[in-house]
Design a protein around this motif. Structure first.
Motif: not given
Length: 133
Positions: A125-126, A128-129, A132-133
């Motif tokens: 999850e981290y 992926e964040k 995306k940035k």
């Protein structure tokens, strides 16, 4: 055939006791402050003076008389005289149910796997964040 008994071979007795104590010649030599070759010579001697025998006995943790009177037959008699009840008395019975321990360990393993899976999910999850940035 002669009915006279041969004198005991003291050096051989020392060797057997040393081996039963799981001690190498080098270790006995060090305890006596001598060389391994000297210990080998002692073990090949039929007789040993009482002073030296006392030193060897002390290093082996036995009495000089025990060395003089040692015989393989007497050791076998001592071993065979212990009946199964004595041997079984040494066995320790657990004070807990082994199956309960197995279940407890399995549950602990499951919890660890769940924590590992959650940590991997958090990491994904981290990442992926960050991606995306």
């Amino acid at each position: 055939m002669s009915t006279l008994s041969r004198p005991k071979h003291i050096g051989r007795n020392i060797s057997r006791i040393r081996e039963l104590r799981d001690m190498k010649q080098e270790a006995l030599a060090q305890a006596l402050g001598t060389s391994q070759q000297t210990v080998s010579a002692i073990e090949n001697s039929e007789t040993i003076d009482d002073t030296k025998l006392a030193e060897i006995a002390k290093a082996l943790g036995v009495s000089a008389e025990a060395i003089k009177n040692y015989s393989d037959e007497s050791i076998l008699n001592v071993i065979s005289s212990h009946d199964n009840s004595t041997i079984n008395a040494i066995n320790i019975q657990p004070t807990f149910n082994p199956l309960d321990k197995v279940v407890e360990l399995y549950e602990e393993k499951e919890k660890l796997y769940e924590r590992l899976i959650q940590a991997e999910k958090d990491k994904i999850e981290y990442l992926e964040k960050l991606f995306k940035k």
